[in-house]
Design a protein around this motif. Structure first.
Motif, mmCIF file in Angstrom:
data_model
loop_
_atom_site.group_PDB
_atom_site.id
_atom_site.type_symbol
_atom_site.label_atom_id
_atom_site.label_comp_id
_atom_site.label_asym_id
_atom_site.label_seq_id
_atom_site.Cartn_x
_atom_site.Cartn_y
_atom_site.Cartn_z
ATOM 1 N N ASP A 89 -44.674 -89.758 -77.504
ATOM 2 C CA ASP A 89 -45.443 -88.850 -78.361
ATOM 3 C C ASP A 89 -44.619 -88.547 -79.600
ATOM 4 O O ASP A 89 -43.501 -88.034 -79.499
ATOM 5 C CB ASP A 89 -45.745 -87.561 -77.588
ATOM 6 N N TYR A 145 -54.218 -76.373 -74.278
ATOM 7 C CA TYR A 145 -52.841 -76.770 -73.983
ATOM 8 C C TYR A 145 -52.546 -78.202 -74.444
ATOM 9 O O TYR A 145 -51.571 -78.435 -75.136
ATOM 10 C CB TYR A 145 -52.523 -76.599 -72.501
ATOM 11 N N GLN A 146 -53.327 -79.166 -74.043
ATOM 12 C CA GLN A 146 -53.098 -80.539 -74.506
ATOM 13 C C GLN A 146 -53.894 -80.830 -75.770
ATOM 14 O O GLN A 146 -53.620 -81.787 -76.478
ATOM 15 C CB GLN A 146 -53.500 -81.538 -73.415
ATOM 16 N N SER A 183 -44.415 -78.763 -79.173
ATOM 17 C CA SER A 183 -44.307 -80.128 -79.709
ATOM 18 C C SER A 183 -44.568 -80.095 -81.210
ATOM 19 O O SER A 183 -44.578 -79.028 -81.823
ATOM 20 C CB SER A 183 -45.287 -81.063 -78.987
ATOM 21 N N SER A 210 -44.705 -92.248 -71.623
ATOM 22 C CA SER A 210 -45.417 -91.617 -72.741
ATOM 23 C C SER A 210 -44.479 -91.541 -73.934
ATOM 24 O O SER A 210 -43.308 -91.180 -73.787
ATOM 25 C CB SER A 210 -45.881 -90.210 -72.336
ATOM 26 N N TYR A 262 -54.322 -89.748 -78.940
ATOM 27 C CA TYR A 262 -53.493 -90.400 -77.924
ATOM 28 C C TYR A 262 -54.305 -91.475 -77.214
ATOM 29 O O TYR A 262 -55.454 -91.244 -76.830
ATOM 30 C CB TYR A 262 -53.004 -89.381 -76.887
#
Lengths: 480, 468
Positions: free
Chosen positions: A48, B446-447, A349, A46, B79
């Motif tokens: 990001d 959360y995501q 993040s 991943s 994403y």
């Protein structure tokens, strides 16, 4: 590859004319390699990457997060952040706060001996298959998992006050798990329930004894199948560091977060029984209790040189000889309260704003050996590895479960028991701390899953601790 | 809830509706995603194939404390997850999409190169299963979400004079799927979710939420008024009760917490096979819940997309518990291949996305009389298993929980810990479920913002076990 090298030029060109602005870049590259029952599972990589910009203008504050790192993308993000700053100028909770600017410049980098990339994927898969074979030693083992999780997290903080902080952290989180089933009973034993995650490179596996642990994980899963259910009653409780990490996290860490004390979390993660007037005088635990906030320990999971608002990290005493000293609050919370805090404003993040988090919160070693603590107990139980956790919204009434228990009778470890749970109240539990293990019982642990905030955020936390002995705890097992 | 039905809409209609709250939101992102799939198709070599899934959002978040804004901002994120296959060998990776076609194309090219390299070390995967459809489907809903600044004004007005704390999230949520076989799926919902509490003091508060795709001020005001009425009760001195067993009403919000815990592993085919389902006693010993318990995965009436991340379609309904007896499990494509049974479009986690608990016969307005003497629980908190194979759970009461006597609310209760099994709560001790049900949208972020939901009634339970 997208890095932060060119960001400062783009930041200067894109930033609007406002009171103050920041840009926080995050790139989190991660890989997972998972072998289950001998078979390689989908093991994703991943990458990001994105930025969060924030704007203070006229008393209001706003942020905007975007994955578009171009000048056009940053300009659009600043426009949205500025819009929120203007719209909240008359209703922002912090509109009358004077928060010091970030002028810090610095770098931080995790010490790494063997970079993750120096070991081929093939070698990693081979290792994990071998470990799975060591887990899958009996027909009663119905599930076995060996996993490596690596992350490299690069951050860059730029501010209009001249601040420029760049950090690179490398993380390794190994995991082993064996589930046994027989005669209607299912038991799972793990390698510290993912608690052995650390910063560093491939050398972390040796540091934490990952490879050597597999046979014991499987043997103890099978042992628990035939073990009696944990008996109920009040007894002394000896907690291994892999359960202490959860005990510290839930009933010391969260209650002391200053944003909780200020009420920010009341709708979600909860409030706290701790109030501002307790600091400096409240007897949180027995005189044996010494807790520090320490993001400077290089190998620990949540270490850094600076928090996400640029405050330099340093080790600070939180509880000394049982007396509560200092809350876990970053620059913003410190300005709101006038209290001294710590460098703990952290974001999960680029797409979440910083809030007060725990980072590494450690219980300092005492002077009792493991054997001395066991020998001192007439009727007790030794518990290892958390598997269940629940606590009320004021962080008081808790109930925790562990994977494995072993009774202590007349100063000796005796019968292994399954499904051990215990419950207590934070206000009184730590005051019953009877003994603290010496450095030989001390382990550096952590968790990758601390959840908090609205919108929600998951961050890494570290908790190092020795084994600890508590008196008169309500212990019980499962239904029969 | 003001959630209306999701309408099938053509892409052209959605374009015309101007869905999306920023230049990169919504349908424009769909075109970028499909363009990315085309770029990846052009990179394929030999017998390579791919699946590409997408999740994104363009959201505003307003966080409140003490009736004022604590944090305010916007998040745009997207994403893509690429699974690059060559026969039964495959490797997968996730990349952030910037929204710029050339930047994302370059990232995809680098990812393809990296996955090819990783695939060299990967053995054949005997349980790889992917959709080979070439269908194109789009499902777009909601273009009536209020401007966030307008919502901010309404929330501030509702919270005037109150200690309001909580979060408002709004904007477009997107899910997509594409493959080298030609399949193209797009699912897009514009929605809002206000999750808030009015606090009296310490831990005494009333929690409520208001979510949907169109703001109805009257409905919002009725929820605000309800919260204020309940807050009045919290002004009274709280009552303490001893641990023990009590007749208890669990509101839909409280029952949702219990079903969320059970849904984590309870309905998974893989968890059943590996003896890790919390409903193991239903699987192995034939235990049953109360005959009035009917549970299903009801995608047709929820917010979740009709496809999962490997491109398989989800049926409108999957029966999980019928008349208290265990029915089907949630079967991911991987479990399908491993265990030789058909997939029913479950995600790789095999957890419900649109759980539906059927209504009962109790009436909401008669609940207090039905309790007579016991506890009214609005919310449960921090649930976990104290004995997973026995589906025994512990957790806390939270927010407005009341002591009821003679069919009337007498006083607020201090928080209490419960520890009880699903077989008692929704089995032998279940008095009944309410006729009225709520559609509750998952508030977790959360995501990213969620498209999961649950539709359920409240439950009246005898001898609910409180332990601390």
């Amino acid at each position: 590859m997208t890095g932060s090298a060119d960001l400062s030029h783009v930041f200067r060109r894109a930033v609007p004319s406002v009171d103050r602005a920041t840009l926080r870049f995050v790139r989190n590259y991660s890989e997972r390699v998972v072998v289950r029952r001998g078979l390689l599972q989908p093991s994703p990589v991943s990458d990001d990457v994105g930025v969060m910009v924030s704007v203070q203008s006229g008393g209001g504050t706003g942020y905007a997060a975007t994955p578009d790192l171009s000048e056009t993308g940053l300009r659009e993000a600043f426009r949205r952040a500025q819009g929120w700053a203007e719209r909240t100028a008359d209703c922002h909770l912090l509109r009358e706060q004077s928060i010091p600017p970030c002028t810090v410049r610095g770098e931080y980098r995790t010490p790494v001996v063997t970079p993750w990339s120096e070991v081929s994927l093939g070698d990693k898969v081979t290792l994990l298959r071998e470990l799975c074979e060591k887990l899958d030693v009996d027909s009663r083992i119905v599930d076995s998992i060996a996993r490596l999780w690596h992350a490299h997290i690069e951050t860059r903080l730029l501010t209009t006050d001249g601040g420029d902080v760049e950090q690179h952290r490398s993380v390794m989180i190994p995991q082993l798990s064996a589930t046994a089933h027989g005669n209607g009973v299912t038991q799972t034993r793990t390698f510290g329930s993912e608690g052995y995650g650390r910063q560093g490179g491939y050398e972390v596996l040796d540091q934490v004894g990952f490879v050597a642990a597999a046979p014991n994980v499987a043997a103890q899963a099978l042992e628990l199948l035939d073990a009696p259910n944990c008996p109920s009653g009040v007894r002394d409780l000896l907690l291994d560091p892999d359960q202490m990490l959860l005990q510290i996290h839930e009933s010391i860490g969260h209650p002391l977060e200053l944003d909780r004390i200020l009420g920010d979390e009341r709708n979600y993660a909860g409030t706290t029984f701790v109030t501002q007037d307790m600091f400096g005088n409240y007897q949180y635990g027995s005189s044996l209790l010494n807790v520090t906030f320490d993001p400077t320990r290089p190998e620990q999971l949540a270490s850094y040189g600076f928090d996400d608002e640029g405050l330099p990290a340093r080790k600070v005493a939180i509880i000394e000889n049982g007396i509560l000293q200092r809350p876990l609050g970053g620059q913003v919370s410190q300005s709101r309260t006038g209290m001294e805090g710590v460098a703990n404003a952290r974001a999960s993040s680029w797409n979440r704003p910083p809030i007060d988090r725990m980072a590494n919160l450690n219980l300092e070693p005492g002077d009792s050996s493991f054997e001395e603590m066991v020998a001192s107990v007439e009727r007790g139980i030794y518990l290892e590895t958390n598997c269940s956790w629940s606590i009320d919204d004021s962080r008081n009434k808790f109930q925790f479960g562990c994977e494995r228990g072993q009774l202590i009778e007349d100063g000796r470890l005796t019968t292994v028991v399954r499904n051990p749970n215990y419950r207590g109240v934070s206000r009184t539990f730590w005051r019953n701390l009877k003994a603290v293990g010496n450095p030989s019982t001390y382990r550096v642990m952590g968790s990758p899953y601390c959840g908090k905030g609205e919108p929600n955020q998951l961050v890494f936390v570290g908790h190092a601790s020795p084994a600890c002995l508590f008196g008169d705890v309500d212990v019980f097992g499962a239904n029969q | 809830m003001s959630l209306g039905p999701i309408n099938e809409a053509s892409v052209a209609d959605a374009w015309n509706a101007g869905v999306g709250s920023s230049p990169k939101g919504g349908i424009l992102m769909r075109d970028l995603f499909h363009d990315l799939a085309d770029q990846i198709s052009d990179l394929l070599e030999g017998n390579e194939a791919f699946t590409l899934s997408y999740g994104g959002e363009d959201s505003d978040f307003l966080r409140f404390n003490h009736g004022e804004v604590r944090q305010a901002g916007a998040v745009r994120q997207g994403y893509a997850y690429l699974d690059l296959m060559d026969g039964a060998r495959h490797a997968g990776g996730q990349m952030t999409l910037s929204g710029d076609s050339s930047v994302d194309g370059a990232r995809a090219k680098a990812l393809v190169k990296q996955l090819r390299e990783r695939r060299r070390f990967v053995p054949e995967d005997p349980y790889l299963l992917f959709a080979e459809s070439d269908e194109t489907r789009a499902r777009v809903a909601g273009d009536t979400v209020p401007e966030s600044k307008e919502a901010l004004a309404r929330i501030r007005e509702a919270g005037r004079g109150q200690d309001l704390v909580g979060v408002y999230a709004s904007g477009v949520i997107e899910r997509g799927f594409a493959s080298s076989f030609g399949q193209r799926d797009w699912h897009q919902v514009s929605s809002f979710h206000l999750d808030w509490s009015f606090y009296h003091r310490a831990d005494k508060a009333v929690k409520c939420d208001y979510a949907g795709i169109a703001w109805d001020q009257d409905e919002f005001q009725s929820k605000v008024d309800w919260s204020k009425q309940q807050l009045e009760v919290l002004l009274q001195p709280s009552q303490k009760i001893s641990p023990g067993r009590y007749r208890t009403y669990l509101s839909p919000a409280a029952l949702q917490e219990l079903l969320r815990l059970v849904g984590g592993s309870g309905f998974s085919e893989r968890a059943r096979r590996l003896k890790q389902t919390s409903l193991l006693r239903m699987v192995d010993e034939g235990m049953e819940l109360h005959s009035s318990v009917n549970l299903s995965e009801n995608v047709a009436d929820g917010l979740a997309p009709g496809f999962q991340e490997s491109g398989f379609s989800r049926p409108d309904q999957v029966s999980l518990v019928q008349g208290g007896a265990l029915q089907d499990s949630l079967v991911s494509p991987r479990s399908s291949k491993e265990y030789g049974i058909p997939t029913n479009g479950a995600s790789s986690f095999e957890t419900p996305q649109a759980l539906d608990l059927g209504a009962g016969s109790l009436r909401d307005r008669e609940i207090l009389a039905s309790i007579d003497r016991g506890i009214y629980v609005n919310n449960l908190f921090y649930l976990n298993y104290s004995d997973r194979p026995a589906c025994r759970a512990t957790g806390m009461t939270r927010f407005a929980t009341f002591w009821v006597e003679d069919g009337r609310i007498q006083a607020p209760l201090d928080v209490m810990r419960f520890d009880d099994t699903i077989y008692r709560i929704l089995g032998e001790n279940l008095v009944g479920l309410t006729q009225e049900r709520e559609l509750r949208i998952e508030a977790g972020t959360y995501q990213g913002r969620s498209v999961s939901s649950v539709r359920l009634p409240g439950a009246l339970v005898d001898e609910f076990t409180l332990t601390l």
